[in-house]
Design a protein around this motif. Sequence first.
Motif, short mmCIF file in Angstrom:
data_model
loop_
_atom_site.label_atom_id
_atom_site.label_comp_id
_atom_site.label_asym_id
_atom_site.label_seq_id
_atom_site.Cartn_x
_atom_site.Cartn_y
_atom_site.Cartn_z
N SER A 1 4.44 -36.70 -7.02
CA SER A 1 3.14 -36.98 -6.39
C SER A 1 1.97 -36.45 -7.20
CB SER A 1 3.13 -36.35 -5.00
OG SER A 1 3.30 -34.95 -5.09
N THR B 1 9.97 -36.57 -0.75
CA THR B 1 8.73 -35.89 -1.15
C THR B 1 9.10 -34.60 -1.87
OG1 THR B 1 8.64 -34.55 0.86
CG2 THR B 1 7.44 -36.65 0.92
N GLU C 1 7.19 -20.84 -9.21
CA GLU C 1 6.57 -22.14 -9.51
C GLU C 1 6.20 -22.21 -10.98
OE1 GLU C 1 3.39 -23.13 -6.78
OE2 GLU C 1 4.59 -22.45 -5.08
N ASN D 1 12.07 -29.20 -1.72
CA ASN D 1 12.17 -27.74 -1.57
C ASN D 1 12.97 -27.37 -0.32
OD1 ASN D 1 11.04 -26.16 -3.65
ND2 ASN D 1 9.01 -26.88 -3.12
N SER E 1 -0.29 -23.42 -7.42
CA SER E 1 -1.18 -24.53 -7.07
C SER E 1 -2.58 -24.11 -6.66
CB SER E 1 -0.54 -25.37 -5.97
OG SER E 1 -0.28 -24.58 -4.84
C1 LIG Z 1 4.25 -26.10 -5.66
C2 LIG Z 1 4.39 -27.29 -4.77
N1 LIG Z 1 5.61 -27.67 -4.37
C3 LIG Z 1 5.79 -28.72 -3.57
C4 LIG Z 1 4.72 -29.47 -3.13
C5 LIG Z 1 4.96 -30.64 -2.22
O1 LIG Z 1 4.96 -31.79 -2.96
P1 LIG Z 1 4.71 -33.22 -2.28
O2 LIG Z 1 3.25 -33.33 -2.03
O3 LIG Z 1 5.19 -34.17 -3.29
O4 LIG Z 1 5.48 -33.25 -1.01
C6 LIG Z 1 3.43 -29.13 -3.53
C7 LIG Z 1 2.29 -29.93 -3.07
O5 LIG Z 1 1.16 -29.72 -3.33
C8 LIG Z 1 3.25 -28.01 -4.37
O6 LIG Z 1 2.04 -27.63 -4.76
#
Ligand SMILES: Cc1ncc(COP(=O)(O)O)c(C=O)c1O
Length: 444
Positions: free
Chosen positions: A290, A161, A228, A166, A232
């Motif tokens: 994702s 994932t 980032e 991360n 988000s």
């Molecule tokens: C900036 C950021 N990194 C990592 C993730 C985690 O990603 P995943 O949902 O593929 O585990 C998200 C999920 O929303 C995210 O917004």
Amino acid sequence: MSDSKNAGATTSVRRVDVEGEGSTNPTIPAAMEYDYTNFYFGAGDDPFALLEPFDEWYSQVEPAGYYLYELPLHTAPGTRVDIKDTKTGEMRRGLINFASYNYLGLSYRPEVKEAIKEATDVYGGGSSGSPILSGTTALHRAFAEEMAAFKGTEAAILFPTGYSANVGTIAGLMRSGDLIVADQFAHASIVDGMILSKAKSRFFRHNRADDLDRKLSGFDGKKLVIVEGVYSMDGDVPPLAELIEVCRKHGARLMIDEAHSAFVFGPTGKGVAEDQGVEDEIDIHLGTFSKSLGGQGGYVAGPQRLINYLRGFSRSRFFSCALSPVVVAGLRKALELASKEPELRTKLWENVATMQKLLTDAGVPQGDSTSHVIPIMVRDDARIFMIGEELMREGIFINPVRYPAVGKHKSRFRMSISAAHTRADLEEGAEKIAKVLGRYGLCQ
Ligand SMILES: Cc1ncc(COP(=O)(O)O)c(C=O)c1O
């Protein structure tokens, strides 16, 4: 409700009348003023001590409509979705979807579904092993190479994932005594990686290179800075050139999490680093599958030596089952489509501009987004769920976000725009959102 971090455990939740009795604000049910932080710390020796007060609260707020999360979709995450309203038991059909991360509409494309079906016939459902043991298939190998070619790096590595990418990368590289400095709005998976690494953790003020400079100053030793591509909850992007300059000055490595920006930003879709012309100056490119690719999984792209090291030291990958080959097959097709159909990105940015204008013309308050993630600012932590429910009744599926995911009094609806939205979806959506927010006096 008290702000005390112990409130949920040391006191019982007030029995509330969901119509409003007992609230500090007569129109808002008292329980709506609680949030998860009230149930985080508690007195006593029993790890289950917080379960009862939480349950008491939850059993009141869930039927009152507080809990607009985990509503089950009965369709693909397309632009129109059918959702079961868990409060009324009704099936709400054809809601306009502004909640999914399917920014390019790839998750349900016929070509992607076909690739998934074909891989199922060959590989079955799961990979049945860690990537370093028996879980790597020919599809995983091929996809990692395709990702490296797409990102223009020497190599790439896949994770189960984005979250584990991360956690595994940060904790895989950094140790106790090192320093990690992340933007204050960094995603929870970055924060968790920092905690797990046991390195000294600091946060710099959002997008402020001058504060990053201060936070890096005076530290001798290994330094990693994390930002980032698109934040988000706010939809804004980092000033990479300024941040890179500060990293250089302090000898810090820079990692960018392009979870929301890879495949949509930049001339070839590589991400925000490409868009800002600095992709070769980033040390670690990380992202997820994702969001824009509509699948699942995470990646790191960078120099071969970095990837080799992560292969050995990323525990979240090493000790976890590899991505399902079925998912990988869908991702390979989605990457191919995203690469050979730049018109998807063009359409996405047209849709973003259209929606921003529609919302602005209707006086809907927006944050300072410069992307396909548009925060609609409500700033009313207690009422946001009621407003969310009304939006659902009007035919809109959009997620409320409140403290602690964002700051107190910074509640918002997080709107995701997709290339798949039609002009009619956007017009109808903006009109309905303006209508509902207008009832609460939120439109200017
Ligand atoms: C900036 C950021 N990194 C990592 C993730 C985690 O990603 P995943 O949902 O593929 O585990 C998200 C999920 O929303 C995210 O917004």
